[in-house]
Design an enzyme around this catalytic site. Structure first.
Site, short mmCIF file in Angstrom:
data_model
loop_
_atom_site.label_atom_id
_atom_site.label_comp_id
_atom_site.label_asym_id
_atom_site.label_seq_id
_atom_site.Cartn_x
_atom_site.Cartn_y
_atom_site.Cartn_z
CB ILE A 76 -37.72 6.10 -8.83
CG1 ILE A 76 -38.04 6.65 -10.02
CG2 ILE A 76 -38.39 4.83 -9.03
CD1 ILE A 76 -37.58 6.07 -11.43
CB SER A 77 -41.49 10.72 -8.15
OG SER A 77 -40.60 11.39 -7.35
#
Ligand code: SAH
Length: 227
Positions: A76-77
């Site tokens: 997940i960024s």
């Protein structure tokens, strides 16, 4: 029973302790210090439970400013980069049709959804498409269409797009994505090798394409085919 399920879901979305709205507010303060200024973007981030997008074991770290694993070798960024890309994408005004490549667990999608009319999101790993759909369903975000495909093809049936946002780094900008931009449209895309990438902001004009290099970034590689 439906009511009990609803209550459990609401409690999970609301979070507590390290996943509460206070922790999210602290993350938003940090984003301000890092230079994010768009209040609409900050408000959506403050209201979006990032903890539901990560595995239970990582929940307590979900508001740290870092990328976290979401399985299948993907992440997940980092909140800063999600905020930054969203802010820049919206810089030129309202967007009605956005193409997202690299749905992952859907966090970036959830931040964009309340800020644009419609998102078309493409992911090459089938279980992640399912995960993202479930997460956004729980958050009652309905203006999103999902496609299990190699994002290198874009989404031709829905083109042109006035915004394109890419969450994985190819070595070169895919020609197909350039072709699917509307005139006046913007594409944000990390470009480069595993260890050295730059974030590009590409604008399509009447005459062709303009490219601005924004900053060094670190994304997972853009892979071809479907898994
Ligand atoms: N947007 C996500 C980031 C996910 S990481 C977030 O908010 O956290 C990047 C994602 O891009 C991964 O899920 C990976 O599977 C996907 N990806 C990589 N290459 C792709 C391609 N060619 N087409 C579609 N998805 C791709």
């Amino acid at each position: 029973m439906v009511i009990a399920g609803e209550a459990r879901l609401n409690a999970r979305i609301q979070g507590r302790g390290m996943t509460s709205s206070r922790t999210r507010a602290r993350m938003v303060d940090r984003l301000r210090k890092q230079g994010i200024t768009d209040e609409k973007v900050l408000e959506v981030i403050a209201n979006t439970p990032r903890h539901i997008f990560v595995d239970d074991a990582l929940e307590s770290r979900s508001y740290d400013d870092m990328a976290l694993p979401i399985g299948h070798n993907q992440t997940i960024s980092q909140p800063y980069i999600v905020a930054k890309m969203t802010e820049i994408l919206l810089e030129n005004g309202h967007l009605s049709k956005v193409l997202e490549i690299g749905t992952g667990c859907g966090y970036q999608t959830a931040i964009l959804a309340p800020l644009v009319d419609k998102i078309y999101t493409v992911e090459r790993i089938a279980p992640l498409v399912k995960k993202a759909k479930d997460n956004l369903w729980d958050l009652k975000l309905k203006n999103v269409s999902y496609l299990h495909s190699d994002g290198g093809w874009g989404w031709p049936e829905q083109a042109p797009f006035d915004g394109i946002i890419v969450a994985a780094a190819p070595e070169e900008v895919p020609e197909t994505l350039l072709q699917q931009m509307a005139v006046g449209g913007v594409m944000l895309i990390p470009v480069g090798s595993k260890n050295q990438q730059q974030l590009y902001k590409i604008t399509r004009t009447e005459k062709g394409y303009e490219n601005e290099i924004l900053e060094a970034v670190s994304f997972v590689p853009f892979l071809s085919g479907r898994d």
